[in-house]
Design a protein around this motif. Structure first.
Motif, PDB file in Angstrom:
ATOM      1  N   CYS A  20       0.841  -1.209   0.000  1.00  0.00           N
ATOM      2  CA  CYS A  20       0.000   0.000   0.000  1.00  0.00           C
ATOM      3  C   CYS A  20       0.871   1.253   0.000  1.00  0.00           C
ATOM      4  O   CYS A  20       0.631   2.190  -0.751  1.00  0.00           O
ATOM      5  CB  CYS A  20      -0.914  -0.013   1.219  1.00  0.00           C
ATOM      6  N   TYR A  53      -5.217   5.196   6.964  1.00  0.00           N
ATOM      7  CA  TYR A  53      -6.154   4.539   6.058  1.00  0.00           C
ATOM      8  C   TYR A  53      -6.234   3.040   6.374  1.00  0.00           C
ATOM      9  O   TYR A  53      -7.318   2.464   6.465  1.00  0.00           O
ATOM     10  CB  TYR A  53      -5.731   4.775   4.607  1.00  0.00           C
ATOM     11  N   LYS A  54      -5.092   2.408   6.565  1.00  0.00           N
ATOM     12  CA  LYS A  54      -5.071   0.969   6.824  1.00  0.00           C
ATOM     13  C   LYS A  54      -5.691   0.621   8.184  1.00  0.00           C
ATOM     14  O   LYS A  54      -6.301  -0.447   8.332  1.00  0.00           O
ATOM     15  CB  LYS A  54      -3.644   0.423   6.741  1.00  0.00           C
ATOM     16  N   LEU A  87      -3.864  12.205   2.900  1.00  0.00           N
ATOM     17  CA  LEU A  87      -4.863  11.185   3.210  1.00  0.00           C
ATOM     18  C   LEU A  87      -6.060  11.267   2.262  1.00  0.00           C
ATOM     19  O   LEU A  87      -6.586  10.236   1.826  1.00  0.00           O
ATOM     20  CB  LEU A  87      -5.306  11.350   4.664  1.00  0.00           C
ATOM     21  N   THR A  88      -6.460  12.479   1.908  1.00  0.00           N
ATOM     22  CA  THR A  88      -7.565  12.655   0.967  1.00  0.00           C
ATOM     23  C   THR A  88      -7.235  12.015  -0.371  1.00  0.00           C
ATOM     24  O   THR A  88      -8.090  11.359  -0.991  1.00  0.00           O
ATOM     25  CB  THR A  88      -7.886  14.158   0.787  1.00  0.00           C
ATOM     26  N   VAL A  91      -7.436   8.035   0.049  1.00  0.00           N
ATOM     27  CA  VAL A  91      -8.750   7.397   0.201  1.00  0.00           C
ATOM     28  C   VAL A  91      -9.688   7.643  -0.979  1.00  0.00           C
ATOM     29  O   VAL A  91     -10.754   7.032  -1.044  1.00  0.00           O
ATOM     30  CB  VAL A  91      -9.450   7.828   1.514  1.00  0.00           C
ATOM     31  N   ARG A  94     -11.905   4.900  -2.580  1.00  0.00           N
ATOM     32  CA  ARG A  94     -11.713   3.620  -1.884  1.00  0.00           C
ATOM     33  C   ARG A  94     -12.885   3.320  -0.947  1.00  0.00           C
ATOM     34  O   ARG A  94     -13.560   4.215  -0.462  1.00  0.00           O
ATOM     35  CB  ARG A  94     -10.417   3.618  -1.096  1.00  0.00           C
ATOM     36  N   VAL A  96     -13.877   0.801   2.486  1.00  0.00           N
ATOM     37  CA  VAL A  96     -13.387  -0.051   3.571  1.00  0.00           C
ATOM     38  C   VAL A  96     -14.600  -0.638   4.276  1.00  0.00           C
ATOM     39  O   VAL A  96     -15.512   0.108   4.657  1.00  0.00           O
ATOM     40  CB  VAL A  96     -12.522   0.758   4.571  1.00  0.00           C
ATOM     41  N   VAL A 101     -14.863   6.084   2.212  1.00  0.00           N
ATOM     42  CA  VAL A 101     -14.062   6.752   3.235  1.00  0.00           C
ATOM     43  C   VAL A 101     -13.994   8.242   2.905  1.00  0.00           C
ATOM     44  O   VAL A 101     -13.745   8.622   1.762  1.00  0.00           O
ATOM     45  CB  VAL A 101     -12.633   6.166   3.304  1.00  0.00           C
TER      46      VAL A 101
END
Length: 197
Positions: A20, A53-54, A87-88, A91, A94, A96, A101
């Motif tokens: 990732c 994220y993970k 981070l934006t 994700v 994506r 989850v 997200v």
């Protein structure tokens, strides 16, 4: 041709995190230039964003934490606008646990209502205390990068160990915040505190 034996959980998780991170870093525009221009802080920020994220994939929130079955998982970021931007990008598009997200940048004094994972950047213990006591804060996975993060009530706290981004976990804080963490996440933690840190 015989199939390969499955990887042990810890190795599989580490390999997944590494893959990732490589994908994310490869996709960041200008990542090479940022690293060449003294981007150690940029690299650390990107790694932390990937971890955030993970973490969502290894955390279980009660059904009451969501308005409905299609409600998104919301990551709130306070005191770290550049990390929120990274981070934006990570994700975007994506899903989850069957949920989209969303990243929200929280401003000073803004309560984390509706946030499932809250990252508080820097060493802002006042903001952490206020976030944990804010009305309307339900089940929340609080992540910090503060020297005393776990002692102040966060569930996960980033640390730099031998020049690598690692994290410690407080199971007591996870229980208090109504978040269940996967044992697979705990196996790759730097340290897991079962009682008060």
């Amino acid at each position: 041709m015989p199939g390969r034996a499955p990887l042990p959980p810890r190795r599989a998780l580490l390999r997944g995190l590494a893959a990732c991170l490589l994908t994310i870093l490869a996709g960041l525009s200008g990542a090479q230039a940022a690293l060449a221009a003294g981007g150690a802080a940029s690299l650390e920020r990107s790694i932390k964003a990937a971890f955030l994220y993970k973490f969502l994939g290894y955390a279980e929130f009660p059904a009451s934490a969501f308005a409905d079955a299609g409600a998104p998982l919301v990551i709130g970021v306070a005191g770290a606008d550049e990390l929120a931007a990274d981070l934006t990008r990570i994700v975007a598009g994506r899903v989850v646990q069957g949920r989209p997200v969303v990243v929200r940048t929280l401003r000073e004094q803004e309560a984390p209502a509706g946030v499932h994972l809250l990252f508080i950047g820097g060493d802002d213990t006042v903001r952490l205390r206020n976030a944990l006591r804010a009305p309307g804060t339900g089940a929340i996975l609080v992540v910090t990068e503060s020297e005393q993060g776990l002692q102040q009530g966060s569930v996960i706290n980033f640390r730099i160990v031998e020049e690598r981004v690692r994290f410690d976990v407080s199971l007591e804080a996870a229980d208090r915040n109504s978040v269940k963490l996967s044992s697979r996440l705990l196996t790759v933690a730097n340290h897991v505190h079962k009682g008060a840190p």
